[in-house]
Design an enzyme around this catalytic site. Sequence first.
Site, mmCIF file in Angstrom:
data_model
loop_
_atom_site.group_PDB
_atom_site.id
_atom_site.type_symbol
_atom_site.label_atom_id
_atom_site.label_comp_id
_atom_site.label_asym_id
_atom_site.label_seq_id
_atom_site.Cartn_x
_atom_site.Cartn_y
_atom_site.Cartn_z
ATOM 1 N N ARG A 97 -1.733 31.852 77.996
ATOM 2 C CA ARG A 97 -3.070 32.362 77.668
ATOM 3 C C ARG A 97 -3.319 32.268 76.173
ATOM 4 O O ARG A 97 -4.430 31.989 75.742
ATOM 5 C CB ARG A 97 -3.226 33.805 78.183
ATOM 6 N N PHE A 136 -5.491 27.929 64.279
ATOM 7 C CA PHE A 136 -6.386 28.749 63.472
ATOM 8 C C PHE A 136 -5.568 29.459 62.401
ATOM 9 O O PHE A 136 -4.638 30.193 62.735
ATOM 10 C CB PHE A 136 -7.048 29.759 64.408
ATOM 11 N N GLY A 137 -5.889 29.222 61.123
ATOM 12 C CA GLY A 137 -5.090 29.806 60.051
ATOM 13 C C GLY A 137 -5.847 30.835 59.251
ATOM 14 O O GLY A 137 -6.735 30.485 58.452
ATOM 15 N N PHE A 249 -13.787 36.601 61.443
ATOM 16 C CA PHE A 249 -13.892 37.745 62.352
ATOM 17 C C PHE A 249 -14.739 37.433 63.577
ATOM 18 O O PHE A 249 -14.519 37.996 64.650
ATOM 19 C CB PHE A 249 -14.431 38.978 61.620
ATOM 20 N N ARG A 281 13.631 47.992 97.700
ATOM 21 C CA ARG A 281 14.910 48.478 97.196
ATOM 22 C C ARG A 281 15.231 49.858 97.792
ATOM 23 O O ARG A 281 14.438 50.791 97.658
ATOM 24 C CB ARG A 281 14.827 48.572 95.671
ATOM 25 N N GLU A 376 -4.158 39.682 66.553
ATOM 26 C CA GLU A 376 -5.628 39.797 66.629
ATOM 27 C C GLU A 376 -6.096 41.236 66.419
ATOM 28 O O GLU A 376 -6.948 41.742 67.133
ATOM 29 C CB GLU A 376 -6.134 39.277 67.974
ATOM 30 N N THR A 378 -4.018 44.863 65.180
ATOM 31 C CA THR A 378 -3.021 45.690 65.858
ATOM 32 C C THR A 378 -3.712 46.867 66.551
ATOM 33 O O THR A 378 -4.877 47.167 66.276
ATOM 34 C CB THR A 378 -2.012 46.274 64.855
#
Lengths: 420, 258
Positions: A97, A136-137, A249, A281, A376, A378
């Site tokens: 993704r 993308f930097g 942004f 289980r 992207e 925190t």
Amino acid sequence: MAKNSFNTDDALQFESMLNEDDRMIMETARDYAQSKLEPRACEGNQDEIFDPAIPKEMADLNLLGAVIPEEYGGIGASYTAYGLIAREIERVDSSYRSFLSVQSSLVMHPINQFGTEEQKRKYLPKLATAELIGCFGLTEPDHGSDPGSMVTTATKTSGGWVLNGAKMWITNSPIADIAIVWAKAKNAGSDDGKIMGFIVEKDYDGFSAPTTHNKMSLRASHTGELIFEDVFVPEENVFPEIRGLKGPFTCLNSARYGIAWGSVGAAENCYHRARQYVMERKQFGYPLAANQLIQTKLANMLTDITQMQLLAWRLGNLKDQGKDHPSMTSLAKRNNCGKALDIARVARDMLGGNGITGEYRVIHHMVNLESVNTYEGTYDIHGLILGRDITGIQAFTPRGNDMPAPNGAARKQPEAAASN
Amino acid sequence: MKLSVCIKQVPDVSAPISIKDGTLSQDSDRMVLDAYSASAVEEALVLTEKHGGEVQVVLVGPEKAKETIRKALAMGAASGVHIQVDDISGLDSSAFAEILAAWHKKSEYDAILTGKQSQDTDAGLTGGMLAWSLELPFAANAVGLEFENGSFIVKRQGDSGQEMVELKAPCLITCSNDMNDPRIPSLKGIMQSKRKPVETVTPADLGVDIASLSSDSKTERTGFKEVPGREPGKKFEGEAEEMVSNLMNLLENEAKVL
């Protein structure tokens, strides 16, 4: 009257609210992810393999840049559809993704939004077919949550710009043909000190993109650096009008929206795997699922997932109507990534010792989501964005304990870190 | 070449279902293209891509099933026919075959393809009944299909081998899901499918009385049961000699296989 049913995958039936196009696109993404990506996921994670066939496979189904208009190689899909694609791909692995998000939201989106007609025609169709891969930097080694203080520079020169500096934690960078790079303008008259966007091609002199090694998360995705040593970028590869942090942004806002959806897929997969495991289980003569402790964990997971689904769906709805606000995306990205990470950790615990092995795949999601919760914007930074909206007071820099700026000058208020 | 593919909408098998008091409860409204139908569509598309012609899909079902027709169109079928029946719960295989036969008596085709069964009931009867109604040459459980000199060459899967059958057109073939790997529709295909023609007809338009078809149904469903759980196996403990002797004893006297 027929008895109403309760779907323990979709408790409040958000999928029934999707329109036909979006549901069909979701099915295509799901079929692809389950039949083609799932069989590669365990090995991809263990051995750090991103199968080079994957970009083309995604492109053949038009999954890359789906919201881009048809004339530039997209199909003009809705934002809801884009979100649903992210959810299905991340149900398998956040690494895949991440690749798709970067190509779609951080490369194709800015070219479509800020690029000249020539730039759109030159790059977008090839990015849609995966003939070109992009990265993308923005983030730098010393400038993560506070990109406004970046030190990469673009110095105006005859016929173009010269880039110097370095970017770090760049998804796709080692395999990228082009990089969208944000740098501070120098020697640029009225643009001096402003952040500008550049399309850098991989064979430009002085440009390199070394791989970042020893990642313990997103291991099936390529991550690296971008290093610029007097890299000349011709004028035709500059975004002509966008200036300041608004540019990057805008891209991040689009990618964060996809992440808010993607994390739903990862969380749902952890919940499904934990549910199946505790049903099968047996300990002390009963399935684990017969224990109260286990049942309330499952109930919490389903409750959180239902909230995440509805949040993502409603945000997509607002985006499709053009009524979204970046802070809504912050809220959804923060909530959904944080919740997904919690769900993955609990699921890992419910699988006991088996949860430690890659085959059960829950720990795989768990470590991936550590990155997804961090990148992207925190969890905490999105909290500060929302906090500023609620109180009107920015809290990105500490108050009452001001330190002098390094050059002795008065400290400038930050250009609101990671805001829009 | 014109191929008519009968497709069905079925509940998504990966969505949760439960059985309570003999009644089947589907907890999801997620309905999908039946996997056997999808293989039939795929095979028809491959044949027409190779030999020219077009694929039409025919579906019996409620309004909501239009979405499944669109899926087949998104895969590449040229047109669809929706025989709209709002409540299919009272229809058995024979009723489906009668409705489909009524449509095909009025239409032209070189072959009809269907799934060898459908994922919802797994009855596997409609294809054969339809062939009988239309008096068509028929082959079931195809795993391969070719077209040569106006005939369809069908590779059929049997228990211990494969059989090659030649059917003169027009004919009917039911397709196994082992036949191919149905293509996933691209997003472009999904968008284009909106512009493809879908004809909606009612059973009444075809001269079929749906009420009597339901009330005179040849079969009656009496209930659903969970698959019974398996008995746990026997475990031997102790010295090797003792365990072997116990095993021999059970094989001889209980299982009576020695």
